[in-house]
Design an enzyme around this catalytic site. Structure first.
Site, PDB file in Angstrom:
ATOM      1  N   ASN A  77      -5.807   3.681 -43.396  1.00  0.00           N
ATOM      2  CA  ASN A  77      -7.111   3.939 -42.509  1.00  0.00           C
ATOM      3  C   ASN A  77      -8.320   2.478 -42.490  1.00  0.00           C
ATOM      4  O   ASN A  77      -8.590   1.733 -41.405  1.00  0.00           O
ATOM      5  CB  ASN A  77      -8.051   5.031 -42.706  1.00  0.00           C
ATOM      6  CG  ASN A  77      -8.763   4.428 -44.088  1.00  0.00           C
ATOM      7  OD1 ASN A  77      -7.848   4.020 -45.013  1.00  0.00           O
ATOM      8  ND2 ASN A  77      -9.850   5.450 -43.892  1.00  0.00           N
ATOM      9  N   GLY A  86      -6.497   7.240 -51.742  1.00  0.00           N
ATOM     10  CA  GLY A  86      -5.966   8.163 -50.387  1.00  0.00           C
ATOM     11  C   GLY A  86      -6.297   9.614 -50.699  1.00  0.00           C
ATOM     12  O   GLY A  86      -7.708   8.879 -50.653  1.00  0.00           O
ATOM     13  N   SER A  87      -5.667  10.025 -50.611  1.00  0.00           N
ATOM     14  CA  SER A  87      -6.212  11.893 -50.386  1.00  0.00           C
ATOM     15  C   SER A  87      -6.003  12.195 -51.818  1.00  0.00           C
ATOM     16  O   SER A  87      -5.594  11.590 -52.198  1.00  0.00           O
ATOM     17  CB  SER A  87      -5.048  12.520 -49.548  1.00  0.00           C
ATOM     18  OG  SER A  87      -3.672  12.396 -50.205  1.00  0.00           O
ATOM     19  N   THR A  88      -7.216  13.735 -51.506  1.00  0.00           N
ATOM     20  CA  THR A  88      -7.550  14.440 -52.818  1.00  0.00           C
ATOM     21  C   THR A  88      -5.768  14.886 -53.248  1.00  0.00           C
ATOM     22  O   THR A  88      -5.818  13.855 -54.632  1.00  0.00           O
ATOM     23  CB  THR A  88      -8.049  14.780 -53.063  1.00  0.00           C
ATOM     24  OG1 THR A  88      -9.147  14.588 -52.198  1.00  0.00           O
ATOM     25  CG2 THR A  88      -8.604  16.051 -53.708  1.00  0.00           C
ATOM     26  N   GLU A  89      -4.966  14.927 -52.959  1.00  0.00           N
ATOM     27  CA  GLU A  89      -3.960  15.394 -52.978  1.00  0.00           C
ATOM     28  C   GLU A  89      -2.894  14.741 -53.784  1.00  0.00           C
ATOM     29  O   GLU A  89      -2.636  14.961 -55.177  1.00  0.00           O
ATOM     30  CB  GLU A  89      -3.617  16.581 -52.013  1.00  0.00           C
ATOM     31  CG  GLU A  89      -1.846  16.771 -52.299  1.00  0.00           C
ATOM     32  CD  GLU A  89      -1.420  17.131 -50.662  1.00  0.00           C
ATOM     33  OE1 GLU A  89      -2.148  16.927 -49.683  1.00  0.00           O
ATOM     34  OE2 GLU A  89       0.147  17.096 -50.996  1.00  0.00           O
ATOM     35  N   GLY A 135      -3.547  11.803 -55.280  1.00  0.00           N
ATOM     36  CA  GLY A 135      -4.684  11.107 -56.708  1.00  0.00           C
ATOM     37  C   GLY A 135      -4.183  12.312 -57.747  1.00  0.00           C
ATOM     38  O   GLY A 135      -4.880  11.552 -58.623  1.00  0.00           O
ATOM     39  N   GLU A 181     -10.172   6.898 -55.262  1.00  0.00           N
ATOM     40  CA  GLU A 181     -11.552   6.868 -54.199  1.00  0.00           C
ATOM     41  C   GLU A 181     -10.506   7.649 -53.394  1.00  0.00           C
ATOM     42  O   GLU A 181      -9.757   7.356 -53.027  1.00  0.00           O
ATOM     43  CB  GLU A 181     -11.427   5.265 -53.488  1.00  0.00           C
ATOM     44  CG  GLU A 181     -11.945   4.259 -54.283  1.00  0.00           C
ATOM     45  CD  GLU A 181     -13.413   4.685 -54.813  1.00  0.00           C
ATOM     46  OE1 GLU A 181     -13.915   5.727 -54.180  1.00  0.00           O
ATOM     47  OE2 GLU A 181     -14.165   4.070 -55.566  1.00  0.00           O
ATOM     48  N   GLU A 239     -15.933   2.057 -57.292  1.00  0.00           N
ATOM     49  CA  GLU A 239     -15.453   0.274 -56.535  1.00  0.00           C
ATOM     50  C   GLU A 239     -16.655  -0.283 -55.921  1.00  0.00           C
ATOM     51  O   GLU A 239     -17.924   0.476 -55.972  1.00  0.00           O
ATOM     52  CB  GLU A 239     -14.579   0.364 -55.452  1.00  0.00           C
ATOM     53  CG  GLU A 239     -13.102   1.309 -56.226  1.00  0.00           C
ATOM     54  CD  GLU A 239     -12.178   1.393 -55.107  1.00  0.00           C
ATOM     55  OE1 GLU A 239     -12.514   1.942 -53.846  1.00  0.00           O
ATOM     56  OE2 GLU A 239     -10.911   0.193 -55.736  1.00  0.00           O
TER      57      GLU A 239
HETATM   58  P1  NAP Z   1      -2.515   9.446 -48.757  1.00  0.00           P
HETATM   59  O1  NAP Z   1      -1.783  10.663 -48.071  1.00  0.00           O
HETATM   60  O2  NAP Z   1      -2.726   9.422 -50.036  1.00  0.00           O
HETATM   61  O3  NAP Z   1      -1.738   8.317 -49.466  1.00  0.00           O
HETATM   62  C1  NAP Z   1      -2.217   7.155 -49.562  1.00  0.00           C
HETATM   63  C2  NAP Z   1      -1.148   6.122 -50.086  1.00  0.00           C
HETATM   64  O4  NAP Z   1      -0.525   6.656 -51.212  1.00  0.00           O
HETATM   65  C3  NAP Z   1       0.114   5.228 -49.311  1.00  0.00           C
HETATM   66  O5  NAP Z   1       0.104   4.180 -49.687  1.00  0.00           O
HETATM   67  C4  NAP Z   1       0.516   6.564 -49.782  1.00  0.00           C
HETATM   68  O6  NAP Z   1       2.031   5.843 -49.516  1.00  0.00           O
HETATM   69  C5  NAP Z   1       1.037   6.796 -51.435  1.00  0.00           C
HETATM   70  N1  NAP Z   1       1.181   8.013 -51.768  1.00  0.00           N
HETATM   71  C6  NAP Z   1       1.776   9.476 -51.298  1.00  0.00           C
HETATM   72  N2  NAP Z   1       2.455   9.753 -52.158  1.00  0.00           N
HETATM   73  C7  NAP Z   1       2.153   9.323 -53.368  1.00  0.00           C
HETATM   74  C8  NAP Z   1       2.899   9.403 -54.707  1.00  0.00           C
HETATM   75  N3  NAP Z   1       3.336  10.981 -54.975  1.00  0.00           N
HETATM   76  N4  NAP Z   1       2.676   9.011 -55.493  1.00  0.00           N
HETATM   77  C9  NAP Z   1       1.891   7.464 -55.212  1.00  0.00           C
HETATM   78  N5  NAP Z   1       1.463   6.629 -53.888  1.00  0.00           N
HETATM   79  C10 NAP Z   1       1.608   7.874 -53.174  1.00  0.00           C
HETATM   80  O7  NAP Z   1      -3.532   8.951 -47.949  1.00  0.00           O
HETATM   81  P2  NAP Z   1      -3.110   8.932 -46.600  1.00  0.00           P
HETATM   82  O8  NAP Z   1      -3.122   9.484 -45.669  1.00  0.00           O
HETATM   83  O9  NAP Z   1      -3.036   7.349 -46.489  1.00  0.00           O
HETATM   84  O10 NAP Z   1      -4.761   8.557 -45.778  1.00  0.00           O
HETATM   85  C11 NAP Z   1      -5.942   9.498 -45.875  1.00  0.00           C
HETATM   86  C12 NAP Z   1      -6.236   9.951 -47.288  1.00  0.00           C
HETATM   87  O11 NAP Z   1      -7.312   8.699 -48.043  1.00  0.00           O
HETATM   88  C13 NAP Z   1      -7.803  10.653 -46.885  1.00  0.00           C
HETATM   89  O12 NAP Z   1      -8.319  11.680 -47.538  1.00  0.00           O
HETATM   90  C14 NAP Z   1      -8.794  10.187 -46.892  1.00  0.00           C
HETATM   91  O13 NAP Z   1      -9.862  10.926 -47.665  1.00  0.00           O
HETATM   92  C15 NAP Z   1      -8.933   8.632 -48.056  1.00  0.00           C
HETATM   93  N6  NAP Z   1      -9.535   8.121 -48.161  1.00  0.00           N
HETATM   94  C16 NAP Z   1     -10.615   7.833 -48.908  1.00  0.00           C
HETATM   95  C17 NAP Z   1     -11.165   6.395 -49.056  1.00  0.00           C
HETATM   96  C18 NAP Z   1     -12.205   6.562 -50.519  1.00  0.00           C
HETATM   97  O14 NAP Z   1     -12.309   5.494 -50.899  1.00  0.00           O
HETATM   98  N7  NAP Z   1     -12.638   7.870 -51.056  1.00  0.00           N
HETATM   99  C19 NAP Z   1     -10.725   5.474 -48.032  1.00  0.00           C
HETATM  100  C20 NAP Z   1     -10.335   5.782 -47.552  1.00  0.00           C
HETATM  101  C21 NAP Z   1      -9.029   6.912 -47.340  1.00  0.00           C
HETATM  102  P3  NAP Z   1       2.681   6.432 -48.033  1.00  0.00           P
HETATM  103  O15 NAP Z   1       2.241   5.767 -47.026  1.00  0.00           O
HETATM  104  O16 NAP Z   1       4.115   6.295 -48.232  1.00  0.00           O
HETATM  105  O17 NAP Z   1       2.600   8.223 -47.839  1.00  0.00           O
END
Ligand code: NAP
Ligand code: MG
Length: 509
Positions: free
Chosen positions: A182, A258-261, A263, A280, A490
């Site tokens: 994002n 990234g996502s809570t899932e 995480g 985060e 952070e």
């Molecule tokens: P995501 O699906 O959790 O992906 C985040 C990162 O993790 C991507 O690089 C992804 O790779 C990688 N990933 C996926 N599966 C993995 C695994 N099993 N092991 C290790 N890494 C893995 O999240 P997203 O859809 O990209 O982003 C949206 C989420 O991020 C939202 O829930 C949002 O709230 C959260 N977010 C939080 C913050 C914060 O600072 N708190 C900031 C921004 C976003 P791929 O790209 O290949 O799937």
């Protein structure tokens, strides 16, 4: 412009891509391992698309577990090599040099970010200038201030208290950094800045959907004087490269956004060597507007808080609680702003609302909009996707939302605002409704009464609460989540601390 249900969709406008960006997109991207651009051992590629046109931008290498092994080995070797001997002043200078080079390539990087992520150009420029380079310089200035302490104690065995204890701050080690799509460049910088200031080495894995700016950054890192192997960049899929990095026995820490899932998967993967983990994660952030609020600020503030980055922002203010006396005025005001956004490609001047990142994300957001209708919330505006090319969804507002509805509790990560009114001034009651989600990342309070504003801020269970603004971000302000929004903080001194370990040394004379 074609007028569509009250929203402007700028159509049939040709975008212009600069020659420099075109050339970079055409280049044969590889993985940065030990200072060399190295092809992935998988020989597989990941296609990268412009979310506004759905056209292919470029292809990047799909790194796998073997590539992660090579990158981790390079980072391990670099940790105790030349990098560890460089003075902290020189570490700071290298980070400043990198910030200079980002500034020198500001327009190219902004353009890449728009093409890769879909955000409006002005937002890309603003975020790189005000967050990206400032962040890097902020952490650069910490590099030579990593002080330990001396502690006056008399441990057992010290005769007449003749002893000395001091602490040293040491780099935590090899860091695996996994970032989302994002705000790709900012997240890369947010991980690299404190890690390098602390003296760590890094393996960075950008999101598969938005890897391009990190690769460009890799070329700038090569020029910055930072030794080979200190920063390694492996593009790839989360399920393969990301999983391998989080499981890796020779990685000391994972920093994840990234996502809570996902995480939770990272925490599971980290168990093997009990590596340190900071997370985060998601948010479902409340904004509470009291009747005495300055509506000139609160109305545009709430609209921006929700619709910034098309709502694909963990800090987005997506739950709006408004006192009934001003509920209609506030909602009408936010609706007017939402309907005035010009939707379209971020590179076309004047467009201030871009596409969602992918078809999957668009479908996910649309299914939540359908769910909101089914759950009985009142659709005040929006609610449609644009059928033409690109993953566009209208800025959408649901009114009369009930706290028990799923749209009020689950993170949608799209441009959907859920509004409800309150009738009382019982702050604890308002807070218990505002806090009623699994998340606790961000929140805001809008009031001119300092007692109400500060009391309410104390009652909101979030790592960050803003008063009369939403999601105040600065490199020096700690940021992170409570509950299922994450582990650790952070930014700021706390953000740096997460990349350090303390060693206590005692000498008995
Ligand atoms: P995501 O699906 O959790 O992906 C985040 C990162 O993790 C991507 O690089 C992804 O790779 C990688 N990933 C996926 N599966 C993995 C695994 N099993 N092991 C290790 N890494 C893995 O999240 P997203 O859809 O990209 O982003 C949206 C989420 O991020 C939202 O829930 C949002 O709230 C959260 N977010 C939080 C913050 C914060 O600072 N708190 C900031 C921004 C976003 P791929 O790209 O290949 O799937
Ligand atoms: Mg994914």
């Amino acid at each position: 412009y074609e007028l569509k249900k009250g929203f402007f969709m700028s159509n049939n406008q040709q975008i212009t891509i600069s020659d420099e960006v075109k050339e970079f997109l055409k280049s044969n991207h590889k993985l940065l391992i030990n200072g060399e651009w190295t092809p992935s051992s998988s020989n597989e590629k990941i296609e990268v698309f412009d979310p506004a046109t759905e056209q292919l931008l470029t292809e990047v290498d799909s790194g796998n577990a073997a590539d992660i092994d090579a990158a981790v080995a390079a980072a391990r070797k670099a940790l105790t090599g030349e990098w560890s001997k460089i003075t902290s002043h020189d570490r700071a200078r290298m980070l400043d040099r990198l910030a200079d080079d980002i500034e020198a390539n500001f327009s190219v990087l902004s353009e890449i970010e728009v093409l890769d992520n879909g955000m409006p150009l002005e937002l890309a420029q603003y975020s790189i200038a005000s967050h990206g380079t400032t962040l890097l310089r902020y952490f650069a200035s910490w590099a030579n201030k990593l002080h330990g302490q001396t502690i006056p104690v008399s441990p057992a065995g010290a005769i007449n208290g003749e002893s000395l204890t001091y602490t040293r701050k040491e780099p935590i080690g090899v860091v695996g950094a996994i970032i989302p799509w994002n705000s790709p460049l900012i997240f890369a910088i947010l991980k690299l800045g404190p890690a390098l200031a602390a003296g760590c080495t890094v393996v960075l894995m950008p999101a598969e959907l938005t890897p391009v700016s990190a690769l460009f950054l890799g070329h700038l890192i090569q020029k910055s004087g930072i030794p080979k192997g200190v920063v390694n960049i492996v593009t790839g899929y989360g399920e393969t490269a990301g999983q391998a990095l989080s499981e890796h026995p020779d990685v000391d820490k994972i920093t994840f956004t990234g996502s809570t899932e996902v995480g939770k998967k990272i925490v599971e993967a980290s168990i093997g060597n009990l590596k340190k983990v900071t997370l985060e994660l998601g948010g479902k952030n409340p904004m509470v507007i009291f009747p005495d609020a300055d509506l000139e600020k609160a109305i545009p503030g709430a609209a921006r808080a929700c619709f910034f980055l098309q709502g694909q922002n963990c800090m987005a203010g997506t739950r709006l609680f408004v006192h009934e006396d001003i509920y209609q005025v506030v909602l009408n005001g936010v609706k007017e702003i939402a309907e005035a956004f010009t939707v379209g490609h971020g590179l076309i001047s004047g467009n201030d609302f871009g596409p969602l990142i992918s078809k999957t994300q668009k479908e996910r957001v649309m299914s939540y909009i359908d769910l909101g209708r089914e759950e009985g919330a009142e659709l005040l505006t929006g609610g449609d996707s644009f059928s033409d090319q690109g993953h566009f969804v209208q800025p959408t507002i649901f009114s009369n939302v009930d706290g028990e509805m799923r749209i009020a509790k689950e993170e949608i990560f799209g441009p959907v605002l859920c509004a409800q009114s309150f009738t009382h001034q019982d702050l604890e009651q308002i807070a218990s409704e505002a806090n009623d989600t699994p998340y606790g990342l961000s929140g805001s309070v809008w009031s001119q009464d300092i007692s109400i504003a500060h009391k309410m801020a104390m009652l909101i269970d979030a790592g960050q609460v803003s008063i009369n603004c939403h999601a105040a971000v600065d490199p020096a302000i700690p940021f992170g989540g409570n509950k299922q929004s994450g582990w650790g903080r952070e930014f700021g001194a706390e953000g740096l601390e997460a990349y350090l370990k303390t060693k206590a040394t005692t000498v008995i004379f």
